[in-house]
Every structure is written in structure tokens, then in C-alpha cells.
Design a protein around this motif. Structure first.
Motif, PDB file in Angstrom:
ATOM      1  N   ALA A 191       0.779  -0.979   0.073  1.00 12.46           N
ATOM      2  CA  ALA A 191       0.160  -0.037  -0.094  1.00 12.46           C
ATOM      3  C   ALA A 191       0.699   1.339  -0.080  1.00 12.46           C
ATOM      4  N   PRO A 192       0.503   2.274  -1.049  1.00 12.03           N
ATOM      5  CA  PRO A 192       1.176   3.285  -0.996  1.00 12.03           C
ATOM      6  C   PRO A 192       1.224   4.220   0.504  1.00 12.03           C
ATOM      7  N   ALA A 193       2.246   5.068   0.963  1.00  6.27           N
ATOM      8  CA  ALA A 193       2.246   5.684   2.148  1.00  6.27           C
ATOM      9  C   ALA A 193       1.013   6.588   2.503  1.00  6.27           C
ATOM     10  N   ALA A 194       0.430   7.213   1.441  1.00  7.00           N
ATOM     11  CA  ALA A 194      -0.802   8.054   1.605  1.00  7.00           C
ATOM     12  C   ALA A 194      -1.883   7.135   2.040  1.00  7.00           C
ATOM     13  N   PHE A 195      -2.005   6.103   1.650  1.00  2.00           N
ATOM     14  CA  PHE A 195      -3.233   4.913   1.996  1.00  2.00           C
ATOM     15  C   PHE A 195      -3.018   4.570   3.250  1.00  2.00           C
ATOM     16  N   ARG A 196      -1.704   3.965   3.550  1.00  2.00           N
ATOM     17  CA  ARG A 196      -1.618   3.560   4.800  1.00  2.00           C
ATOM     18  C   ARG A 196      -1.829   4.618   5.892  1.00  2.00           C
ATOM     19  N   LYS A 197      -1.465   5.763   5.771  1.00  2.00           N
ATOM     20  CA  LYS A 197      -1.523   6.850   6.665  1.00  2.00           C
ATOM     21  C   LYS A 197      -2.961   7.182   7.004  1.00  2.00           C
ATOM     22  N   HIS A 198      -3.911   6.941   5.838  1.00  2.00           N
ATOM     23  CA  HIS A 198      -5.348   7.098   6.181  1.00  2.00           C
ATOM     24  C   HIS A 198      -6.042   5.673   6.511  1.00  2.00           C
ATOM     25  N   GLY A 199      -5.382   4.798   6.567  1.00  2.00           N
ATOM     26  CA  GLY A 199      -5.866   3.510   7.400  1.00  2.00           C
ATOM     27  C   GLY A 199      -6.599   2.587   5.976  1.00  2.00           C
ATOM     28  N   VAL A 200      -6.295   2.863   4.781  1.00  2.00           N
ATOM     29  CA  VAL A 200      -6.700   2.013   3.800  1.00  2.00           C
ATOM     30  C   VAL A 200      -5.578   1.466   3.089  1.00  2.00           C
ATOM     31  N   TYR A 201      -5.917   0.065   3.115  1.00  2.00           N
ATOM     32  CA  TYR A 201      -4.835  -0.921   2.365  1.00  2.00           C
ATOM     33  C   TYR A 201      -5.290  -1.434   1.138  1.00  2.00           C
ATOM     34  N   LEU A 202      -4.634  -0.873   0.226  1.00  2.00           N
ATOM     35  CA  LEU A 202      -4.813  -1.231  -1.222  1.00  2.00           C
ATOM     36  C   LEU A 202      -3.561  -1.609  -1.927  1.00  2.00           C
ATOM     37  N   SER A 203      -3.374  -2.442  -2.946  1.00  2.00           N
ATOM     38  CA  SER A 203      -2.170  -2.637  -3.396  1.00  2.00           C
ATOM     39  C   SER A 203      -1.669  -1.755  -4.274  1.00  2.00           C
ATOM     40  N   ALA A 204      -0.491  -1.270  -4.386  1.00  2.00           N
ATOM     41  CA  ALA A 204      -0.258  -0.226  -5.437  1.00  2.00           C
ATOM     42  C   ALA A 204      -0.755  -0.619  -6.869  1.00  2.00           C
ATOM     43  N   HIS A 205      -0.593  -1.874  -7.013  1.00  2.00           N
ATOM     44  CA  HIS A 205      -1.226  -2.470  -8.232  1.00  2.00           C
ATOM     45  C   HIS A 205      -2.688  -2.140  -8.482  1.00  2.00           C
ATOM     46  N   ASP A 206      -3.497  -2.095  -7.471  1.00  4.08           N
ATOM     47  CA  ASP A 206      -4.786  -1.556  -7.378  1.00  4.08           C
ATOM     48  C   ASP A 206      -4.933  -0.147  -8.061  1.00  4.08           C
ATOM     49  N   LEU A 207      -3.857   0.596  -7.845  1.00  3.47           N
ATOM     50  CA  LEU A 207      -4.048   2.082  -8.230  1.00  3.47           C
ATOM     51  C   LEU A 207      -3.618   2.447  -9.801  1.00  3.47           C
ATOM     52  N   THR A 208      -3.348   1.440 -10.378  1.00  7.14           N
ATOM     53  CA  THR A 208      -2.854   1.743 -11.781  1.00  7.14           C
ATOM     54  C   THR A 208      -3.643   2.354 -12.704  1.00  7.14           C
ATOM     55  N   ALA A 209      -5.042   2.606 -12.520  1.00  8.11           N
ATOM     56  CA  ALA A 209      -6.008   3.504 -12.756  1.00  8.11           C
ATOM     57  C   ALA A 209      -5.753   4.902 -12.414  1.00  8.11           C
ATOM     58  N   ALA A 210      -5.674   4.960 -11.131  1.00 10.59           N
ATOM     59  CA  ALA A 210      -5.512   6.244 -10.378  1.00 10.59           C
ATOM     60  C   ALA A 210      -4.480   7.238 -10.670  1.00 10.59           C
TER      61      ALA A 210
END
Length: 96
Positions: free
Chosen positions: A77-96
Motif C-alpha cells: 500500500a502506498p504511504a498515503a493510503f497507509r496513513k489514512h488506514g486504507v490498504y490497497l495494493s499499489a497494483h490496484d491504483l494503476t488507473a488512479a
């Protein structure tokens, strides 16, 4: 937000995320939106928008349904997501 953000010039990108969006009504998705905004700003080496600071989950959230996906998100999970308590793989963000 991700696709719109990606294709706009830099000065327009800031305006897409700077204003605080209305809460969705589910704190998990509100935190995810804040994490995404912070993640996009970090890619451009900018401080996060002020509104994102308050949208942090008390308990971690793993949107992925499978245990293997959750394990991957815990590690990647990218740092910004971990900071907010949301755990998504960086792979899941390829469209973001």
C-alpha cells in the motif's frame, strides 16, 4: 478522480482535488478519497490538501476480498493510503 486528474495540465490538476468533496457517508470511502488525493499530490511533490488530514480511519480497512490480496496490500500500500488506514495494493491504483 484519477483519470480526470491524469490528463489535465498541472495547474488544473490542483483545482480538481483542492476543494473538499462532500462526505460520501461511509467513512471508509471518505478515507479512500482523501488517501487518493494525498497520493496524487505526493506524486507531484505537493503537500496534501488540508481537507484530507481529518479523513483517517481508526481501524485499518482492506477493501480486497481475498486474503492473498489483503496480504499484498499490507506490504505494498502506498504511504498515503497507509496513513489514512486504507490498504490497497499499489497494483490496484494503476488507473488512479
Amino acid at each position: 478522480m484519477g483519470e480526470e486528474y491524469r490528463w489535465e495540465p498541472g495547474e488544473v490538476q490542483i483545482g480538481l482535488v483542492e476543494a473538499e468533496p462532500q462526505p460520501i457517508g461511509d467513512e471508509r470511502w471518505d478515507a479512500l478519497l482523501a488517501a487518493l488525493a494525498e497520493h496524487l499530490y505526493a506524486r507531484d511533490d505537493l503537500a496534501p490538501p488540508a481537507w484530507a488530514e481529518s479523513r483517517v480511519l481508526r481501524r485499518p480497512w482492506f477493501p480486497a476480498p481475498l486474503a492473498i490480496q489483503r496480504a499484498d496490500a499490507l506490504v505494498r500500500a502506498p504511504a498515503a493510503f497507509r496513513k489514512h488506514g486504507v490498504y490497497l495494493s499499489a497494483h490496484d491504483l494503476t488507473a488512479a
